[in-house]
Design an enzyme around this catalytic site. Structure first.
Site, PDB file in Angstrom:
ATOM      1  N   ARG A  36       0.845  -1.265  -0.131  1.00 34.19           N
ATOM      2  CA  ARG A  36       0.024   0.249  -0.094  1.00 34.19           C
ATOM      3  C   ARG A  36       0.924   1.083  -0.029  1.00 34.19           C
ATOM      4  NH1 ARG A  36      -5.695   0.150  -0.647  1.00 34.19           N
ATOM      5  NH2 ARG A  36      -5.829   1.688   0.770  1.00 34.19           N
TER       6      ARG A  36
ATOM      7  N   ARG B 137       1.026   5.142  -8.155  1.00 36.95           N
ATOM      8  CA  ARG B 137      -0.073   5.919  -8.548  1.00 36.95           C
ATOM      9  C   ARG B 137       0.165   7.362  -8.886  1.00 36.95           C
ATOM     10  NH1 ARG B 137      -3.992   2.963  -3.967  1.00 36.95           N
ATOM     11  NH2 ARG B 137      -4.616   1.382  -5.430  1.00 36.95           N
TER      12      ARG B 137
ATOM     13  N   THR C 258      -5.105   6.565  -3.453  1.00 39.66           N
ATOM     14  CA  THR C 258      -6.150   6.224  -4.508  1.00 39.66           C
ATOM     15  C   THR C 258      -6.098   7.183  -5.477  1.00 39.66           C
ATOM     16  OG1 THR C 258      -7.395   4.863  -2.732  1.00 39.66           O
ATOM     17  CG2 THR C 258      -8.328   5.162  -4.822  1.00 39.66           C
TER      18      THR C 258
ATOM     19  N   HIS D 233      -4.104  -2.204  -8.198  1.00 38.43           N
ATOM     20  CA  HIS D 233      -5.075  -2.371  -6.863  1.00 38.43           C
ATOM     21  C   HIS D 233      -4.030  -3.035  -5.766  1.00 38.43           C
ATOM     22  CE1 HIS D 233      -8.155  -3.922  -4.188  1.00 38.43           C
ATOM     23  NE2 HIS D 233      -7.518  -5.004  -4.137  1.00 38.43           N
TER      24      HIS D 233
END
Ligand code: AMP
Length: 246
Positions: free
Chosen positions: A102, A122, A108, A147
């Site tokens: 993560r 990301r 996100t 993801h």
């Protein structure tokens, strides 16, 4: 729940990463050299509507949900080439796996990722407008390349959703397994224990399955309600089948 040094987590390299040839970049970033994590399972998946809907079940009903399903099934990035629609699904194993991945993935929202964590994966993502039937912009989709399971509980749900025990070496099985004692077939949204023309055999006697899946199938076949939906159990068995929706 696995010991902390044997944690497993699910990563999906999404269609936008494949389209932009970022697969190697993502894999290098997540490599054992950088993370001390090991591969437990890897597969190329043509994502069915059923698998996408189960994976993103918590977002059902939200404005961005239809667009999210089109994104993960590859329709957005490969509109004219269905044969290229796929994701790479990976199970990583090792100490603190969920948090480590993560952290490298980053926030996100790709804009926030760029502002707050430049260099995270990301940060290379993008926001895309979501349009209504008349072409008016009604929201934004986050095309964020990968993801990564958010918690250990999510990792368990997601690994069992995407992977059969057979996809992972037995010595690395993260969750309890058991041998199936029945034939289970899926056809037209229903589970049966007898073959009928066109149905797909998801499990046969002797096949090893997640124990929790077998418990759910026993309940559903007996007409009871299970803690997970039938689609959650069978979706992985329909992946990469010739008949996507038997
Ligand atoms: P999450 O379940 O938070 O990992 O979100 C799953 C995916 O849904 C994200 O990777 C985004 O692509 C998308 N998503 C989540 N929240 C939003 C949102 N508020 N607007 C648009 N897309 C979102």
């Amino acid at each position: 729940m696995p010991q902390s040094d044997q944690q497993q987590t699910l990563v999906l390299i999404k269609p936008d990463a494949l389209k932009n040839s970022l697969t190697g970049y993502v894999l290098s970033y997540l490599s054992e050299f950088h993370t001390s994590l090991r591969f437990a399972g890897v597969k190329i998946v043509h994502v069915t509507g059923m698998l996408a809907e189960e994976h993103y079940a918590e977002h059902r009903g939200k404005l961005f949900y239809p667009s999210l399903i089109e994104y993960i099934t590859g329709v957005i990035h490969y509109p004219a080439t269905p044969e290229r629609r796929r994701v790479i699904a990976i199970v990583y194993q090792g100490s603190d796996a969920v948090r480590k991945i993560r952290d490298i993935a980053g926030p996100t929202n790709p804009l926030i990722a760029r502002e707050t964590k430049p260099g995270c994966i990301r940060a290379l993502g993008t926001l895309a407008p979501i349009k209504d039937g008349k072409g008016a912009t009604i929201g934004e989709r986050m095309d964020n390349l990968i993801h990564a399971s958010a918690t250990l509980a999510d990792a368990e749900r997601e690994i069992k959703l995407w992977f059969k025990p057979h996809d992972i070496p037995p010595s690395m099985h993260p969750y309890a397994t058991a041998a199936c004692g029945e034939h289970y077939y899926f056809s037209k949204g229903k589970l049966t224990t007898r073959y009928s023309g066109g149905s797909i055999c998801v499990l046969a006697p002797g096949n090893v399955a997640w124990k929790s899946d077998l418990e759910a199938l026993t309940l559903i076949a007996g007409g009871s309600t299970a803690s997970v939906s039938l689609e959650t159990v069978v979706a992985k068995y329909l992946v990469n089948e010739e008949k996507e929706n038997p």
